[in-house]
Design a protein around this motif. Structure first.
Motif, mmCIF file in Angstrom:
data_model
loop_
_atom_site.group_PDB
_atom_site.id
_atom_site.type_symbol
_atom_site.label_atom_id
_atom_site.label_comp_id
_atom_site.label_asym_id
_atom_site.label_seq_id
_atom_site.Cartn_x
_atom_site.Cartn_y
_atom_site.Cartn_z
ATOM 1 N N GLN A 27 -7.581 -4.681 -6.178
ATOM 2 C CA GLN A 27 -6.365 -4.982 -6.922
ATOM 3 C C GLN A 27 -5.982 -6.433 -6.625
ATOM 4 O O GLN A 27 -6.026 -6.872 -5.477
ATOM 5 C CB GLN A 27 -5.221 -4.062 -6.519
ATOM 6 C CG GLN A 27 -3.969 -4.283 -7.359
ATOM 7 C CD GLN A 27 -2.872 -3.312 -6.997
ATOM 8 O OE1 GLN A 27 -2.231 -3.477 -5.961
ATOM 9 N NE2 GLN A 27 -2.669 -2.309 -7.835
ATOM 10 N N THR A 39 -6.921 -6.803 -2.579
ATOM 11 C CA THR A 39 -6.919 -5.718 -1.600
ATOM 12 C C THR A 39 -7.739 -4.566 -2.159
ATOM 13 O O THR A 39 -7.743 -4.334 -3.366
ATOM 14 C CB THR A 39 -5.490 -5.245 -1.267
ATOM 15 O OG1 THR A 39 -5.563 -4.250 -0.239
ATOM 16 C CG2 THR A 39 -4.778 -4.673 -2.469
ATOM 17 N N LYS A 40 -8.440 -3.876 -1.277
ATOM 18 C CA LYS A 40 -9.179 -2.679 -1.692
ATOM 19 C C LYS A 40 -8.259 -1.472 -1.729
ATOM 20 O O LYS A 40 -8.490 -0.533 -2.466
ATOM 21 C CB LYS A 40 -10.350 -2.415 -0.748
ATOM 22 C CG LYS A 40 -11.532 -3.323 -1.008
ATOM 23 C CD LYS A 40 -12.718 -2.907 -0.216
ATOM 24 C CE LYS A 40 -13.328 -1.683 -0.849
ATOM 25 N NZ LYS A 40 -14.668 -1.364 -0.402
ATOM 26 N N ASP A 41 -7.207 -1.495 -0.902
ATOM 27 C CA ASP A 41 -6.286 -0.364 -0.825
ATOM 28 C C ASP A 41 -4.851 -0.882 -0.928
ATOM 29 O O ASP A 41 -4.254 -1.284 0.073
ATOM 30 C CB ASP A 41 -6.486 0.388 0.490
ATOM 31 C CG ASP A 41 -5.621 1.628 0.588
ATOM 32 O OD1 ASP A 41 -4.903 1.962 -0.384
ATOM 33 O OD2 ASP A 41 -5.660 2.278 1.645
ATOM 34 N N ASP A 43 -2.105 0.599 -1.150
ATOM 35 C CA ASP A 43 -1.117 1.394 -0.419
ATOM 36 C C ASP A 43 -1.171 1.158 1.086
ATOM 37 O O ASP A 43 -0.299 1.611 1.818
ATOM 38 C CB ASP A 43 -1.317 2.881 -0.717
ATOM 39 C CG ASP A 43 -1.111 3.191 -2.186
ATOM 40 O OD1 ASP A 43 -0.248 2.555 -2.820
ATOM 41 O OD2 ASP A 43 -1.827 4.064 -2.713
ATOM 42 N N SER A 44 -2.192 0.441 1.543
ATOM 43 C CA SER A 44 -2.361 0.188 2.972
ATOM 44 C C SER A 44 -1.491 -0.975 3.423
ATOM 45 O O SER A 44 -1.335 -1.953 2.716
ATOM 46 C CB SER A 44 -3.830 -0.116 3.281
ATOM 47 O OG SER A 44 -3.975 -0.498 4.620
ATOM 48 N N ASP A 48 -5.338 -5.674 4.987
ATOM 49 C CA ASP A 48 -6.726 -5.751 4.539
ATOM 50 C C ASP A 48 -6.914 -6.700 3.357
ATOM 51 O O ASP A 48 -7.944 -6.685 2.708
ATOM 52 C CB ASP A 48 -7.232 -4.358 4.133
ATOM 53 C CG ASP A 48 -7.316 -3.416 5.326
ATOM 54 O OD1 ASP A 48 -7.459 -3.912 6.454
ATOM 55 O OD2 ASP A 48 -7.236 -2.196 5.120
ATOM 56 N N ASP A 69 -6.012 -3.753 -11.496
ATOM 57 C CA ASP A 69 -7.167 -3.181 -10.809
ATOM 58 C C ASP A 69 -8.398 -3.680 -11.555
ATOM 59 O O ASP A 69 -8.525 -3.458 -12.757
ATOM 60 C CB ASP A 69 -7.121 -1.655 -10.829
ATOM 61 C CG ASP A 69 -5.971 -1.112 -10.006
ATOM 62 O OD1 ASP A 69 -5.718 -1.645 -8.920
ATOM 63 O OD2 ASP A 69 -5.320 -0.154 -10.471
#
Length: 85
Positions: A27, A39-41, A43-44, A48, A69
């Motif tokens: 994203q 970021t790959k996640d 919500d994290s 990261d 995305d």
């Protein structure tokens, strides 16, 4: 005196440097003139997020927008360096 002769070969549609590539779903968080923060996640909260230089990425959607995305094509060496693999 010697003359230098340089030959130029025009190659269209051929990858001249065969580096291994890696496809990654990310994203877009932020964008500058030269790079995108992804970021790959989303919500994290682990931090990261990584910066990717635009010169090294290809966007499969041709639409890099904040919050989008996307699937990016990046060299394997870069994916390894920034921890995306």
């Amino acid at each position: 005196s010697r003359r230098r002769h340089t030959r130029y070969i025009s190659v269209t549609g051929v990858q001249t440097c065969a580096l291994p590539i890696f496809w990654v779903d990310v994203q877009i968080i932020h964008e500058t003139e030269l790079a995108v923060l992804v970021t790959k996640d989303p919500d994290s909260e682990d931090g990261d997020d990584v910066w990717l230089p635009k010169s090294q990425i290809h966007d499969s959607t041709d639409d890099i927008n904040i919050g989008a995305d996307v699937e990016l094509e990046i060299p394997v060496w870069l994916a390894e360096k920034v921890g995306l693999v």
